[in-house]
Design an enzyme around this catalytic site. Structure first.
Site, PDB file in Angstrom:
ATOM      1  N   HIS A  29      -4.828  -3.076   6.502  1.00  0.00           N
ATOM      2  CA  HIS A  29      -4.592  -3.383   5.077  1.00  0.00           C
ATOM      3  C   HIS A  29      -5.941  -3.788   4.482  1.00  0.00           C
ATOM      4  CE1 HIS A  29      -3.142  -5.016   1.355  1.00  0.00           C
ATOM      5  NE2 HIS A  29      -3.661  -6.190   1.639  1.00  0.00           N
ATOM      6  N   ASP A  63       0.843  -1.201   0.000  1.00  0.00           N
ATOM      7  CA  ASP A  63       0.000   0.000   0.000  1.00  0.00           C
ATOM      8  C   ASP A  63       0.880   1.253   0.000  1.00  0.00           C
ATOM      9  OD1 ASP A  63      -2.495  -1.589   0.471  1.00  0.00           O
ATOM     10  OD2 ASP A  63      -1.455  -2.049   2.330  1.00  0.00           O
TER      11      ASP A  63
HETATM   12  P1  NAX Z   1      -2.242 -18.236  -3.736  1.00  0.00           P
HETATM   13  O1  NAX Z   1      -3.617 -18.785  -3.556  1.00  0.00           O
HETATM   14  O2  NAX Z   1      -1.615 -18.187  -5.082  1.00  0.00           O
HETATM   15  O3  NAX Z   1      -1.245 -19.021  -2.788  1.00  0.00           O
HETATM   16  C1  NAX Z   1      -1.525 -19.301  -1.449  1.00  0.00           C
HETATM   17  C2  NAX Z   1      -0.807 -20.590  -1.100  1.00  0.00           C
HETATM   18  O4  NAX Z   1      -0.955 -20.814   0.292  1.00  0.00           O
HETATM   19  C3  NAX Z   1      -1.374 -21.810  -1.820  1.00  0.00           C
HETATM   20  O5  NAX Z   1      -0.324 -22.496  -2.491  1.00  0.00           O
HETATM   21  C4  NAX Z   1      -1.966 -22.646  -0.680  1.00  0.00           C
HETATM   22  O6  NAX Z   1      -1.835 -24.048  -0.918  1.00  0.00           O
HETATM   23  C5  NAX Z   1      -1.118 -22.194   0.486  1.00  0.00           C
HETATM   24  N1  NAX Z   1      -1.716 -22.420   1.797  1.00  0.00           N
HETATM   25  C6  NAX Z   1      -3.026 -22.337   2.154  1.00  0.00           C
HETATM   26  N2  NAX Z   1      -3.171 -22.662   3.447  1.00  0.00           N
HETATM   27  C7  NAX Z   1      -1.932 -22.920   3.925  1.00  0.00           C
HETATM   28  C8  NAX Z   1      -1.436 -23.319   5.191  1.00  0.00           C
HETATM   29  N3  NAX Z   1      -2.253 -23.529   6.219  1.00  0.00           N
HETATM   30  N4  NAX Z   1      -0.101 -23.505   5.335  1.00  0.00           N
HETATM   31  C9  NAX Z   1       0.734 -23.324   4.298  1.00  0.00           C
HETATM   32  N5  NAX Z   1       0.311 -22.963   3.066  1.00  0.00           N
HETATM   33  C10 NAX Z   1      -1.002 -22.773   2.894  1.00  0.00           C
HETATM   34  O7  NAX Z   1      -2.285 -16.772  -3.058  1.00  0.00           O
HETATM   35  P2  NAX Z   1      -1.260 -15.575  -3.256  1.00  0.00           P
HETATM   36  O8  NAX Z   1      -1.654 -14.762  -4.419  1.00  0.00           O
HETATM   37  O9  NAX Z   1       0.125 -16.087  -3.176  1.00  0.00           O
HETATM   38  O10 NAX Z   1      -1.612 -14.681  -1.957  1.00  0.00           O
HETATM   39  C11 NAX Z   1      -1.326 -15.136  -0.658  1.00  0.00           C
HETATM   40  C12 NAX Z   1      -1.975 -14.231   0.366  1.00  0.00           C
HETATM   41  O11 NAX Z   1      -1.450 -12.909   0.291  1.00  0.00           O
HETATM   42  C13 NAX Z   1      -3.491 -14.061   0.193  1.00  0.00           C
HETATM   43  O12 NAX Z   1      -4.111 -14.135   1.477  1.00  0.00           O
HETATM   44  C14 NAX Z   1      -3.618 -12.656  -0.334  1.00  0.00           C
HETATM   45  O13 NAX Z   1      -4.875 -12.080  -0.043  1.00  0.00           O
HETATM   46  C15 NAX Z   1      -2.504 -11.968   0.404  1.00  0.00           C
HETATM   47  N6  NAX Z   1      -2.050 -10.676  -0.102  1.00  0.00           N
HETATM   48  C16 NAX Z   1      -1.661  -9.761   0.816  1.00  0.00           C
HETATM   49  C17 NAX Z   1      -1.171  -8.528   0.452  1.00  0.00           C
HETATM   50  C18 NAX Z   1      -0.735  -7.531   1.471  1.00  0.00           C
HETATM   51  O14 NAX Z   1      -0.359  -6.437   1.077  1.00  0.00           O
HETATM   52  N7  NAX Z   1      -0.767  -7.833   2.779  1.00  0.00           N
HETATM   53  C19 NAX Z   1      -1.105  -8.135  -0.987  1.00  0.00           C
HETATM   54  C20 NAX Z   1      -1.139  -9.285  -1.924  1.00  0.00           C
HETATM   55  C21 NAX Z   1      -2.061 -10.396  -1.531  1.00  0.00           C
HETATM   56  O15 NAX Z   1      -3.368 -10.027  -1.862  1.00  0.00           O
END
Ligand code: NAX
Length: 340
Positions: A189, A161
């Site tokens: 956020h 952000d």
């Molecule tokens: P993806 O869905 O591509 O990847 C997430 C991965 O986490 C998957 O491979 C899944 O198998 C794994 N996973 C799920 N539960 C798990 C657990 N208990 N232990 C270990 N791994 C687990 O998502 P991606 O685009 O990589 O985003 C990840 C997270 O970042 C999301 O929650 C997203 O909303 C968040 N974000 C946060 C941002 C921020 O500024 N704070 C910005 C970007 C993003 O939106």
């Protein structure tokens, strides 16, 4: 034997899209410096293991000089063993028809056990960054479950952000991002966040005055800030999804790198933004994980205190803090936080 002891970095959700953009940059030295060897521990759930294993093969193929080893596991105790840094990226996304309380409950079910596994297995001075959403509240849940680890070692990512706000200002003022200092993201956020330029400067001169000059007066600048800048920064994630067809990945990974680098190596000029456990700064209730202006001397982020907030800024910060308090109360109701 390394002259500098390797740092162990655990990345959860390493098989996801942010993980794929993040791992290679950590291994290249972008986060911890060009002389710092690293070990990577990739935590996934069973469905994500193949993707993480594939990334591990590619990491090997890069022959990174700083990368000592990579381990892929679905066991949190193994993943967090001796971790110096834990980057909590994996989370449960919001599915169609899911209530907010369902989302909070699903993520409490991930971040509370991970907090406990960090406390039981990680290095004594581990630092933890929550990236997976709702990031602030997930950091709060992990910190509450991590018995014995001080709250100051936990943070949540608002650097994306922050960087979005700097980029929007730079484009409007037709300057380079490095010419801007003193931008702050306050609060959650989420869409309630408050990107604040009231203490920002461009080449040392107040940004508000520079905007007034560029946009045709103080009223035009004020209208642009409230009607264009703030909503655009706060909803940039949705804009990326609309255009790209999936959520921010490389820019999010870049923000994780910048957050860790500035925390570990020190913020240079000015400050940046990160969500930290409040100690009551700016009237934010103690214990909430709120985004603040922060600096680091290389030993961890500290809130920059003493900035004046006018009535407009106060109201925007209060609204975002009210949302953080509501999220905290909801997870407390679910039993994911100790009752205080
Ligand atoms: P993806 O869905 O591509 O990847 C997430 C991965 O986490 C998957 O491979 C899944 O198998 C794994 N996973 C799920 N539960 C798990 C657990 N208990 N232990 C270990 N791994 C687990 O998502 P991606 O685009 O990589 O985003 C990840 C997270 O970042 C999301 O929650 C997203 O909303 C968040 N974000 C946060 C941002 C921020 O500024 N704070 C910005 C970007 C993003 O939106």
């Amino acid at each position: 034997m390394d002259a500098i002891a390797p740092v162990t970095v655990t990345i959860t959700g390493a098989g996801g899209q942010i993980g794929y953009a993040l791992l290679f940059r950590i291994a290249a030295g972008d986060a911890l410096g060009p002389d710092q060897p690293v070990r990577l521990r990739l935590l996934e759930i069973p469905q994500g293991m193949r993707a993480a294993e594939g990334a591990a093969l590619e990491l090997q193929d890069c022959a990174f000089p700083l990368l000592r080893d990579v381990e892929v596991t679905d066991d949190a105790a193994v993943a967090f063993a001796d971790a110096d840094r834990a980057l909590l990226v994996g989370s449960r996304p919001r599915m169609v028809g899911m209530e907010r309380s369902d989302l909070l409950a699903a993520n409490a079910g991930i971040f509370a056990p991970q907090g406990a596994a960090i406390a039981a297995n990680a290095a004594a001075d581990v630092r933890v960054l929550a990236v997976g959403n709702p990031a602030n509240t997930n950091a709060l849940i992990a910190a509450a479950a991590a018995d014995g680890i001080p709250g100051e070692r936990f943070s949540a990512l608002t650097r994306l952000d922050h960087d979005r706000a700097v980029a929007q200002l730079a484009a409007t003022l037709e300057v380079g991002p490095a010419q801007l200092q003193g931008v702050t993201i306050w609060g959650n956020h989420s869409a309630t966040q408050f990107p604040d330029i009231d203490h920002a400067a461009v080449d040392g001169a107040p940004v508000r005055a520079a905007l007034a000059e560029k946009l045709g007066g103080a009223d035009a600048a004020a209208a642009w800030l409230d009607e264009v800048f703030i909503p655009r920064v706060a909803r940039r994630g949705a804009e990326i999804i609309e255009v790209r067809g999936s959520s921010s990945a490389a820019s999010a990974a870049n923000a994780v790198i910048a957050h860790v680098r500035d925390e570990a190596l020190g913020t240079r000029a000015g400050w940046t933004s990160a969500a930290l456990v409040s100690r009551g700064e700016y009237g934010v209730p103690e214990g909430l994980v709120c985004s603040f202006p922060v600096t680091s001397d290389g030993t961890g982020y500290r809130v920059v205190e003493g900035l004046d907030l006018d009535a407009r800024a106060r109201a925007r910060l209060d609204a975002s803090v009210a949302e953080l308090a509501a999220e905290r109360d909801a997870v407390r109701e679910l039993g994911a936080l100790p009752r205080s």
